[in-house]
Write a protein that holds these residues in place. Structure first.
Motif, PDB file in Angstrom:
ATOM      1  N   LEU A 111       0.830  -1.204   0.000  1.00 29.51           N
ATOM      2  CA  LEU A 111       0.000   0.000   0.000  1.00 29.51           C
ATOM      3  C   LEU A 111       0.868   1.259   0.000  1.00 29.51           C
ATOM      4  O   LEU A 111       0.546   2.261  -0.661  1.00 29.51           O
ATOM      5  N   GLY A 112       1.971   1.243   0.744  1.00 31.76           N
ATOM      6  CA  GLY A 112       2.858   2.404   0.764  1.00 31.76           C
ATOM      7  C   GLY A 112       3.486   2.672  -0.582  1.00 31.76           C
ATOM      8  O   GLY A 112       3.587   3.835  -1.019  1.00 31.76           O
ATOM      9  N   SER A 113       3.885   1.629  -1.288  1.00 33.74           N
ATOM     10  CA  SER A 113       4.478   1.824  -2.613  1.00 33.74           C
ATOM     11  C   SER A 113       3.453   2.366  -3.600  1.00 33.74           C
ATOM     12  O   SER A 113       3.771   3.175  -4.477  1.00 33.74           O
ATOM     13  N   ALA A 114       2.179   1.932  -3.461  1.00 33.87           N
ATOM     14  CA  ALA A 114       1.143   2.437  -4.346  1.00 33.87           C
ATOM     15  C   ALA A 114       0.883   3.910  -4.088  1.00 33.87           C
ATOM     16  O   ALA A 114       0.593   4.686  -5.005  1.00 33.87           O
ATOM     17  N   ALA A 115       0.959   4.330  -2.819  1.00 34.01           N
ATOM     18  CA  ALA A 115       0.688   5.735  -2.486  1.00 34.01           C
ATOM     19  C   ALA A 115       1.792   6.655  -2.977  1.00 34.01           C
ATOM     20  O   ALA A 115       1.530   7.795  -3.396  1.00 34.01           O
ATOM     21  N   THR A 116       3.049   6.205  -2.927  1.00 33.49           N
ATOM     22  CA  THR A 116       4.171   7.055  -3.324  1.00 33.49           C
ATOM     23  C   THR A 116       4.546   6.896  -4.775  1.00 33.49           C
ATOM     24  O   THR A 116       5.316   7.704  -5.304  1.00 33.49           O
ATOM     25  N   GLY A 117       4.046   5.839  -5.403  1.00 37.35           N
ATOM     26  CA  GLY A 117       4.419   5.571  -6.782  1.00 37.35           C
ATOM     27  C   GLY A 117       5.785   4.949  -6.929  1.00 37.35           C
ATOM     28  O   GLY A 117       6.284   4.771  -8.051  1.00 37.35           O
ATOM     29  N   ALA A 118       6.440   4.600  -5.841  1.00 33.54           N
ATOM     30  CA  ALA A 118       7.768   3.979  -5.897  1.00 33.54           C
ATOM     31  C   ALA A 118       7.629   2.518  -6.298  1.00 33.54           C
ATOM     32  O   ALA A 118       6.616   1.870  -6.034  1.00 33.54           O
ATOM     33  N   ASP A 119       8.672   2.014  -6.913  1.00 37.89           N
ATOM     34  CA  ASP A 119       8.725   0.609  -7.313  1.00 37.89           C
ATOM     35  C   ASP A 119       9.791  -0.075  -6.473  1.00 37.89           C
ATOM     36  O   ASP A 119      10.991   0.035  -6.780  1.00 37.89           O
ATOM     37  N   PRO A 120       9.405  -0.753  -5.398  1.00 37.45           N
ATOM     38  CA  PRO A 120      10.418  -1.360  -4.531  1.00 37.45           C
ATOM     39  C   PRO A 120      11.183  -2.475  -5.217  1.00 37.45           C
ATOM     40  O   PRO A 120      12.229  -2.887  -4.736  1.00 37.45           O
ATOM     41  N   GLY A 121      10.674  -2.939  -6.317  1.00 35.94           N
ATOM     42  CA  GLY A 121      11.366  -4.013  -7.010  1.00 35.94           C
ATOM     43  C   GLY A 121      12.220  -3.541  -8.157  1.00 35.94           C
ATOM     44  O   GLY A 121      12.702  -4.352  -8.949  1.00 35.94           O
ATOM     45  N   ALA A 122      12.421  -2.244  -8.299  1.00 34.10           N
ATOM     46  CA  ALA A 122      13.252  -1.735  -9.386  1.00 34.10           C
ATOM     47  C   ALA A 122      14.683  -2.236  -9.223  1.00 34.10           C
ATOM     48  O   ALA A 122      15.179  -2.368  -8.098  1.00 34.10           O
ATOM     49  N   PRO A 123      15.385  -2.499 -10.336  1.00 39.29           N
ATOM     50  CA  PRO A 123      16.740  -3.065 -10.235  1.00 39.29           C
ATOM     51  C   PRO A 123      17.686  -2.238  -9.393  1.00 39.29           C
ATOM     52  O   PRO A 123      18.535  -2.763  -8.687  1.00 39.29           O
ATOM     53  N   ALA A 124      17.521  -0.888  -9.407  1.00 40.85           N
ATOM     54  CA  ALA A 124      18.466  -0.053  -8.670  1.00 40.85           C
ATOM     55  C   ALA A 124      18.312  -0.208  -7.166  1.00 40.85           C
ATOM     56  O   ALA A 124      19.276  -0.042  -6.412  1.00 40.85           O
ATOM     57  N   THR A 125      17.116  -0.447  -6.722  1.00 43.94           N
ATOM     58  CA  THR A 125      16.851  -0.538  -5.275  1.00 43.94           C
ATOM     59  C   THR A 125      16.422  -1.928  -4.846  1.00 43.94           C
ATOM     60  O   THR A 125      15.959  -2.096  -3.724  1.00 43.94           O
ATOM     61  N   ALA A 126      16.520  -2.907  -5.722  1.00 39.22           N
ATOM     62  CA  ALA A 126      15.991  -4.238  -5.426  1.00 39.22           C
ATOM     63  C   ALA A 126      16.772  -4.908  -4.303  1.00 39.22           C
ATOM     64  O   ALA A 126      17.997  -4.928  -4.304  1.00 39.22           O
ATOM     65  N   THR A 127      16.041  -5.433  -3.343  1.00 41.14           N
ATOM     66  CA  THR A 127      16.576  -6.294  -2.286  1.00 41.14           C
ATOM     67  C   THR A 127      15.795  -7.605  -2.360  1.00 41.14           C
ATOM     68  O   THR A 127      14.759  -7.687  -3.044  1.00 41.14           O
ATOM     69  N   PRO A 128      16.235  -8.660  -1.690  1.00 33.53           N
ATOM     70  CA  PRO A 128      15.449  -9.910  -1.719  1.00 33.53           C
ATOM     71  C   PRO A 128      13.998  -9.711  -1.290  1.00 33.53           C
ATOM     72  O   PRO A 128      13.082 -10.273  -1.883  1.00 33.53           O
ATOM     73  N   LEU A 129      13.764  -8.875  -0.262  1.00 30.06           N
ATOM     74  CA  LEU A 129      12.390  -8.629   0.173  1.00 30.06           C
ATOM     75  C   LEU A 129      11.605  -7.876  -0.891  1.00 30.06           C
ATOM     76  O   LEU A 129      10.445  -8.201  -1.178  1.00 30.06           O
ATOM     77  N   ALA A 130      12.224  -6.875  -1.509  1.00 30.24           N
ATOM     78  CA  ALA A 130      11.528  -6.100  -2.532  1.00 30.24           C
ATOM     79  C   ALA A 130      11.197  -6.957  -3.736  1.00 30.24           C
ATOM     80  O   ALA A 130      10.098  -6.850  -4.314  1.00 30.24           O
ATOM     81  N   ARG A 131      12.140  -7.800  -4.138  1.00 30.89           N
ATOM     82  CA  ARG A 131      11.858  -8.677  -5.291  1.00 30.89           C
ATOM     83  C   ARG A 131      10.716  -9.636  -4.960  1.00 30.89           C
ATOM     84  O   ARG A 131       9.888  -9.950  -5.813  1.00 30.89           O
ATOM     85  N   TRP A 132      10.684 -10.103  -3.717  1.00 31.15           N
ATOM     86  CA  TRP A 132       9.613 -11.032  -3.331  1.00 31.15           C
ATOM     87  C   TRP A 132       8.249 -10.338  -3.345  1.00 31.15           C
ATOM     88  O   TRP A 132       7.253 -10.911  -3.792  1.00 31.15           O
ATOM     89  N   LEU A 133       8.190  -9.071  -2.891  1.00 35.36           N
ATOM     90  CA  LEU A 133       6.913  -8.381  -2.806  1.00 35.36           C
ATOM     91  C   LEU A 133       6.327  -8.047  -4.159  1.00 35.36           C
ATOM     92  O   LEU A 133       5.149  -7.678  -4.250  1.00 35.36           O
ATOM     93  N   ARG A 134       7.130  -8.189  -5.215  1.00 31.81           N
ATOM     94  CA  ARG A 134       6.560  -7.977  -6.548  1.00 31.81           C
ATOM     95  C   ARG A 134       5.439  -8.955  -6.843  1.00 31.81           C
ATOM     96  O   ARG A 134       4.570  -8.692  -7.660  1.00 31.81           O
ATOM     97  N   HIS A 135       5.428 -10.109  -6.155  1.00 32.27           N
ATOM     98  CA  HIS A 135       4.355 -11.087  -6.382  1.00 32.27           C
ATOM     99  C   HIS A 135       3.035 -10.627  -5.778  1.00 32.27           C
ATOM    100  O   HIS A 135       2.002 -11.258  -6.004  1.00 32.27           O
ATOM    101  N   GLY A 136       3.071  -9.523  -4.988  1.00 36.40           N
ATOM    102  CA  GLY A 136       1.836  -8.967  -4.460  1.00 36.40           C
ATOM    103  C   GLY A 136       1.234  -7.892  -5.343  1.00 36.40           C
ATOM    104  O   GLY A 136       0.128  -7.407  -5.057  1.00 36.40           O
ATOM    105  N   ARG A 137       1.934  -7.503  -6.433  1.00 33.36           N
ATOM    106  CA  ARG A 137       1.394  -6.477  -7.322  1.00 33.36           C
ATOM    107  C   ARG A 137       0.054  -6.861  -7.935  1.00 33.36           C
ATOM    108  O   ARG A 137      -0.854  -6.029  -8.027  1.00 33.36           O
ATOM    109  N   PRO A 138      -0.130  -8.117  -8.386  1.00 31.79           N
ATOM    110  CA  PRO A 138      -1.456  -8.472  -8.942  1.00 31.79           C
ATOM    111  C   PRO A 138      -2.584  -8.264  -7.939  1.00 31.79           C
ATOM    112  O   PRO A 138      -3.680  -7.859  -8.306  1.00 31.79           O
TER     113      PRO A 138
END
Length: 824
Positions: free
Chosen positions: A704-731
């Motif tokens: 919800l926080g990423s949707a409010a700010t428009g940030a992409d936590p899974g972007a390659p520049a800022t990707a961490t294991p947790l951020a890459r995992w949370l991409r499966h919650g985008r759908p």
């Protein structure tokens, strides 16, 4: 409330889903320690160390049988295999019943035909009307002494009248449905009664084996034995000895020939051997009078109290013997793989015995009761339905009419020895050890002595009086001791803790020094409210003054105080888990979390491991057979065993951040979840998969926080294991945004509005992950076959409330205590 499951594969390859309801009291099932029914006429259970209870499984077929299954024995309709087994069993118990019935009639002093009448009526009438289909009724062994006394005191026709009145009483008691309480009778009193009857039978028939006749009482018979031994009847003694030898050694015959001979019942073999050996010898033999119309019973010339006592004695002894024998035969039959379904109806059995006694008394027969000796022989012979019992009665009737000449060849000494052996077997050392282990031997001995000296009814009353006295003594006899140990003081309370012992308890507690470590060990099994309040008040005051108090049972395990309402049982073993901290000093140290973990493991080894070790050893031998895959979040507040009331081996659990189920084709970092699903579906063959979300989920908050700010936590520049995992919650996030904030038509809670977007996203995420599951080929195939079902669930942590998804409406409904569980 969910159900936990076990998958069972039967001999024909069919897999069954055996479900058991949640919240059964753990660790309270006692394995049975059976005593052979043929020894005593009944079977009783003994208490053993507690084991986890599993309620009777409700079976639902999951798969089709891999092989062609064999038809199970039917209890209704015409079936030739069943008919053959019933016919064979009827012949076996007929061969057993004839000599036994003649021996009982001889021992009572009644006409010998009365034993055959009782066997025929018990088989036909009792078999048709009784509530235990495999129970075999006939001449009552337990009533032998009572019947002999009635015959000697009032005559045979009056004894028949008493039998009819006792049958009417049994019929009335069966109609009042009092028989179901019969198994609650004290085993010590029941076994003592039967043992006393057995002693009386054995002593009386020993005189007959020696060539004499028994006296009116056991004490007189024992006093007359020396004179009888001085002048024995040699032929009768030899015939009796041969009968006893064959009875004892028949089951030990060796080799293939021995196995073939053992198909003949031992009593029949003993009587046949004695008859053959005694051929030509001048010994008393069976004398059957010609058949004639039975004379109607007449009331005895006795006072009303004496008549009532006689009727009550016959009713009590015959009823108890029948009901307890029915329970023993029922348990023995349940051990067979082709056991008939359903349990014995004890009320119907008592009513059926009543009708049998009415008919037997009117036809001039002995009192009738069920017999575990004949019933166990019926079960072991392979009987399936009540037809075996009814046919056995028909064979006895035909034998009495057509084979009377052959029966008259039997020597009376053989029948006396047979009945004497039955009496000896009624005194079981296994039962003596059983009652001694439960500190009930005084009750057993008092009942036995009362029956031998005074009679059956008086002996039972004596046993009840001693049992009541011992119960009151145990309730009032309490001992409290205070001992000093190296690490503190121990207060040991031996006996039941009631208001009568409160003063003694408070005096002992006053002796404990202040600010010490005290262990209060309660060795009794009962504590009333007054004692509980006194102990609680003292312990609270003692703790307030700086002392430490631990309440423990006989084993030293801590006792959990009662709660109102009762606490959830899966929570109980660790509800005070903060108490696992080893010491306050360690708790303040930086490594306190590790110390607390080790303290918890230590507490498990002390308290829980002894209770679950046997069950875990079984699972280690048999391997895991879970029937559910439970996919949920890794949140530490979500305890799957507590929510589902499950135990070891029930659930195959997969936990990750956000209870995600990556769809097929995701990157390799998601193989762990996919592999677990594939293993559960293809290898373990689970029957259902549940996806469980929860309130306050941190993963949903990040999305919800990423949707409010428009940030992409899974972007390659800022990707961490947790951020890459949370991409499966985008759908899930996109799905919630499509349906709008009100969630119309797709997601809702049935009982209340959705609180906020955080809760809405958690609900939508459950639905989305179910769709991801269906995209996996192995899951889709099993779902299409109908052997796998998917469930969605949401757990609100603060409310301790589970909600189950109805995918047809998109609504999550609260699971209530009275709700039907959702199962595969």
């Amino acid at each position: 409330m969910l159900e936990s499951h076990l998958t069972v594969t039967d001999r024909d390859g069919r897999r069954w889903l055996a479900s058991r309801r949640s919240t059964p009291p753990p660790h309270d099932r006692a394995p049975r320690d059976r005593v052979a029914p043929e020894e005593t006429g009944m079977s009783q259970t003994e208490k053993s160390p507690p084991q986890p209870r599993r309620s009777a499984p409700r079976r639902v077929p999951l798969t089709k049988p891999r092989t062609e299954s064999r038809p199970a024995p039917r209890t209704r309709g015409v079936s030739r295999p069943v008919w053959r087994r019933d016919l064979s069993a009827s012949v076996v118990i007929f061969l057993l019943a004839v000599p036994l019935s003649l021996g009982i009639a001889l021992a009572t002093g009644a006409p010998l035909r009365s034993g055959l009448v009782a066997a025929a009526v018990g088989g036909i009438v009792g078999g048709l009307l009784g509530g235990a289909p495999l129970q075999v009724s006939g001449a009552a062994t337990g009533l032998l002494v009572v019947t002999a006394d009635l015959v000697q005191r009032y005559g045979w026709r009056a004894t028949c009248a008493i039998t009819v009145l006792a049958g009417i009483t049994q019929l009335a008691l069966g109609a009042l449905r009092v028989a179901r309480s019969a198994p609650a009778a004290s085993p010590a009193i029941v076994h003592g009664m039967l043992a006393g009857i057995g002693v009386t039978i054995a002593v009386g028939q020993l005189h007959v084996v020696l060539g004499g006749s028994p006296d009116s009482s056991v004490l007189d018979s024992v006093a007359a034995l020396p004179r009888q031994l001085e002048h024995p009847h040699t032929a009768a003694v030899l015939i009796g000895a041969l009968t006893v030898a064959v009875l004892t050694g028949w089951r030990h015959l060796p080799g293939r020939a021995g196995r073939l001979l053992r198909t003949v019942p031992a009593p029949l073999a003993a009587v046949l051997a004695a008859t053959a050996v005694s051929a030509g010898a001048a010994v008393p033999r069976v004398a059957l009078p010609p058949w004639q119309a039975p004379e109607l019973p007449v009331l005895p010339d006795a006072s009303v109290p004496a008549l009532a006592a006689a009727v009550l004695t016959v009713t009590l002894v015959a009823g108890l013997e029948s009901l307890l024998s029915a329970v023993a035969v029922d348990r023995l039959a349940a051990e067979r793989p082709d056991a008939p379904t359903g349990r014995a109806d004890l009320d119907r059995e008592l009513a059926g015995q009543g009708v049998s006694n009415i008919v037997s008394g009117l036809l001039g027969g002995l009192p009738v009761s069920g017999s575990a000796l004949r019933g166990s022989a019926n079960v072991r012979a392979g009987a399936v339905t009540r037809r075996a019992t009814v046919l056995h009665g028909a064979w006895v009737l035909l034998c009495a009419g057509l084979l009377a000449g052959m029966l008259e060849l039997i020597p009376l000494a053989a029948l006396a020895a047979l009945v004497m052996a039955v009496g000896v077997r009624m005194v079981s050392f296994a039962h003596i050890r059983h009652v001694q282990r439960h500190r009930e031997f005084p009750v057993y001995a008092a009942t036995l002595g009362g029956v031998v000296v005074f009679g059956a009814l008086q002996g039972v009353v004596t046993g009840i009086a001693v049992a009541v006295f011992l119960a009151l003594r145990r309730l009032t006899h309490t001992r409290v001791t205070v001992t000093e140990e190296s690490d503190g003081h121990r207060v040991r309370v031996s006996g039941q803790l009631t208001f009568l012992a409160v003063r003694r308890l408070t005096r002992a507690l006053a002796l404990v020094p202040e600010r010490s470590d005290v262990v209060v060990e309660l060795c009794g099994s009962f504590m009333d409210h007054a004692a509980y309040e006194a102990l609680r008040s003292w312990s609270a005051g003692y703790r307030a003054r700086g002392g430490r108090v631990t309440l423990g049972g006989r084993s030293g395990r801590p006792i959990i105080e009662p709660a109102d309402p009762p606490v959830c049982l899966p929570w109980t073993p660790w509800r005070n888990h903060h108490g696992a901290d080893p010491t306050p000093a360690l708790a303040a140290a930086p490594e306190s979390s590790g110390s607390q973990l080790l303290g918890g493991v230590s507490a498990f080894q002390r308290h829980t491991a002894p209770l679950v070790r046997e069950e875990l050893a079984r699972l280690a031998r048999e391997g895991q057979r879970p029937t559910q895959l439970f996919l949920t979040c890794a949140d530490s507040r979500l305890v799957t065993s507590m929510i589902t009331s499950s135990g070891p081996g029930d659930l195959f659990t997969v936990r990750n951040v956000g209870n995600m189920m990556p769809p097929p084709g995701s990157d390799a970092s998601c193989d762990s979840v996919g592999a677990a699903v594939e293993y559960a579906v293809e290898v373990l063959r689970v029957g259902s998969i549940t996806v469980c979300g929860h309130s306050g989920c941190g993963a949903m908050q990040v999305l919800l926080g990423s949707a409010a700010t428009g940030a992409d936590p899974g972007a390659p520049a800022t990707a961490t294991p947790l951020a890459r995992w949370l991409r499966h919650g985008r759908p899930s996030l996109a799905r919630m945004q499509r349906i709008g904030r009100l969630g119309r038509g797709e997601v809702a809670l049935a009982e209340r509005p959705v609180t906020d977007d955080h809760e809405r996203l958690a609900l939508v995420n459950v639905m989305q992950q179910l769709d991801h599951l269906r995209a996996h080929a192995c899951v889709a195939r099993r779902v299409a076959e109908g052997s796998l079902t998917l469930h969605g669930m949401y757990f609100h942590v603060a409310e301790a409330q589970a909600y189950v998804l109805d995918e047809s409406t998109g609504r999550f409904s609260a699971v209530r205590a009275e709700s039907a569980p959702v199962t595969a």
